[in-house]
Design an enzyme around this catalytic site. Structure first.
Site, mmCIF file in Angstrom:
data_model
loop_
_atom_site.group_PDB
_atom_site.id
_atom_site.type_symbol
_atom_site.label_atom_id
_atom_site.label_comp_id
_atom_site.label_asym_id
_atom_site.label_seq_id
_atom_site.Cartn_x
_atom_site.Cartn_y
_atom_site.Cartn_z
ATOM 1 N N SER A 41 0.871 -1.175 0.000
ATOM 2 C CA SER A 41 0.000 0.000 0.000
ATOM 3 C C SER A 41 0.910 1.228 0.000
ATOM 4 C CB SER A 41 -0.941 -0.018 1.206
ATOM 5 O OG SER A 41 -0.290 0.496 2.343
ATOM 6 N N VAL A 43 1.338 4.352 1.221
ATOM 7 C CA VAL A 43 1.946 5.024 2.367
ATOM 8 C C VAL A 43 2.906 4.102 3.108
ATOM 9 C CG1 VAL A 43 1.540 6.186 4.568
ATOM 10 C CG2 VAL A 43 0.072 6.658 2.625
ATOM 11 N N CYS A 44 2.492 2.826 3.258
ATOM 12 C CA CYS A 44 3.373 1.868 3.940
ATOM 13 C C CYS A 44 4.701 1.794 3.238
ATOM 14 C CB CYS A 44 2.820 0.465 3.907
ATOM 15 S SG CYS A 44 1.217 0.367 4.599
ATOM 16 N N SER A 45 4.640 1.772 1.916
ATOM 17 C CA SER A 45 5.888 1.622 1.179
ATOM 18 C C SER A 45 6.798 2.796 1.468
ATOM 19 C CB SER A 45 5.610 1.521 -0.315
ATOM 20 O OG SER A 45 4.573 0.600 -0.515
#
Lengths: 151, 178
Positions: A41, A43-45
């Site tokens: 996802s 933002v997680c990345s």
């Protein structure tokens, strides 16, 4: 409610690779637990990229970074390889989200975890925690300061 | 929570800065030469610099995300080495304009193209000064809660809005008129 500073950090044992388990209690120095909703996802990345990039700053202070999401170990493997994540990603997938639940950061409505950071000292106590909105990248500064405050 | 993250290292005389020193707007970009979003932001920043020529100072600092961008660190060091020769903005522009090729040989070619001395740049890089500067920028970025690339700070506060031309320009106008 997410566990807060002063609580004992619940121990756990999770797959770090498809055939290798890691438990919290095997780390002797400070540990930063990075709960994030899911591999891939956006933002997680970004968040994990920032932590990967900041990894050496944590390492220099003797702290171990651990990412945790409900994705399986096979998914983590490909994600880690693609993004060159510099620290272990643990699979909180069976039973799903169990560790996230014990830390109070499981999201029942969509079956993922909150975006949450916990800094744990060498005695297994949580000394700092932060839960961010799922769409917001928290940055690494808060965790880094909490780690520095330990030394 | 870092809702209004602050720039941890104030803008100072060592920064790469363009525009009036007493400008009402100081925009700091933490960027990575290989990051495609930074590449996309580059012409937008150019346009904003033109629009706000009298009222904006622009500062660039390095935030190479080496784990996802293998050439980013080398490119940042080259930029700093060329900066030592007083041609930082020339190489900065050349790197973003040629972002598709940041291989070692291409980097040296850009150094030459902007009229900098390749031998002295190579020597400075080998001596480690540029690397130290990039690392210091990097740590400052982490301390400021930069959350990816590019991250912009306007007058010392992290700008979390869109950096596409229209919203960014509108935001800067509001700060200026505020």
């Amino acid at each position: 409610m997410a566990l807060e500073a002063g609580s004992d950090a619940p121990d756990f044992e999770l797959l770090a690779t498809p055939d290798q388990r890691v438990s919290l209690s095997e780390f002797h120095g400070p540990v930063v637990l990075i709960f994030y909703p899911a591999d891939w996802s956006p933002v997680c990345s970004d968040e994990l990229s920032m932590f990967s990039a900041a990894h050496k700053l944590f390492q220099a202070r003797g702290a171990q970074l651990l990412g945790i999401s409900v994705d399986g170990p096979w998914c983590h493997e490909v994600f880690k390889e693609q993004r060159n994540v510099a620290f272990p990603l643990l699979a909180d997938c069976h039973p799903k989200g169990e560790v996230a639940k014990t830390y109070g950061v499981y999201r029942d409505d969509d079956g993922t975890s909150e975006r949450a950071l916990f800094v744990i000292d060498s005695n297994g106590k949580i000394v700092w925690s932060e839960v961010s909105p799922v769409g917001v990248n928290p940055g690494a500064d808060g965790a880094l300061r909490a780690v520095e405050a330990l030394s | 929570m870092s809702e209004r993250a602050q720039l941890s290292i104030p803008v100072g005389p060592d920064d790469h800065s363009i525009g009036p020193l007493d400008a009402k707007l100081t925009v700091v970009e933490y960027g990575d030469y290989q990051c495609p979003y930074c590449g996309q932001a580059y012409p937008i920043v150019e346009q904003l610099r033109t629009d706000f020529a009298d009222s904006m100072r622009f500062v660039f600092r390095n935030l190479p995300l080496a784990n996802v961008h293998p050439h980013a660190e080398a490119a940042a060091e080259v930029a700093e080495a060329v900066g030592l020769q007083g041609k930082f903005w020339e190489i900065h522009d050349a790197l973003y304009e040629n972002q598709h090729d940041l291989s070692a040989s291409a980097l040296l070619h850009y150094v030459e193209e902007v009229g900098a001395d390749v031998n002295s740049a190579t020597k400075d890089i080998a001596d480690g000064g540029p690397r130290q500067r990039v690392e210091a920028d990097f740590e400052g970025a982490i301390r400021s809660d930069a959350n990816g690339t590019p991250t912009f700070f306007v007058n010392g506060v992290r700008y979390d809005g869109s950096w596409l031309y229209e919203p960014f320009s509108e935001f800067l106008t509001n700060v200026l008129e505020g």
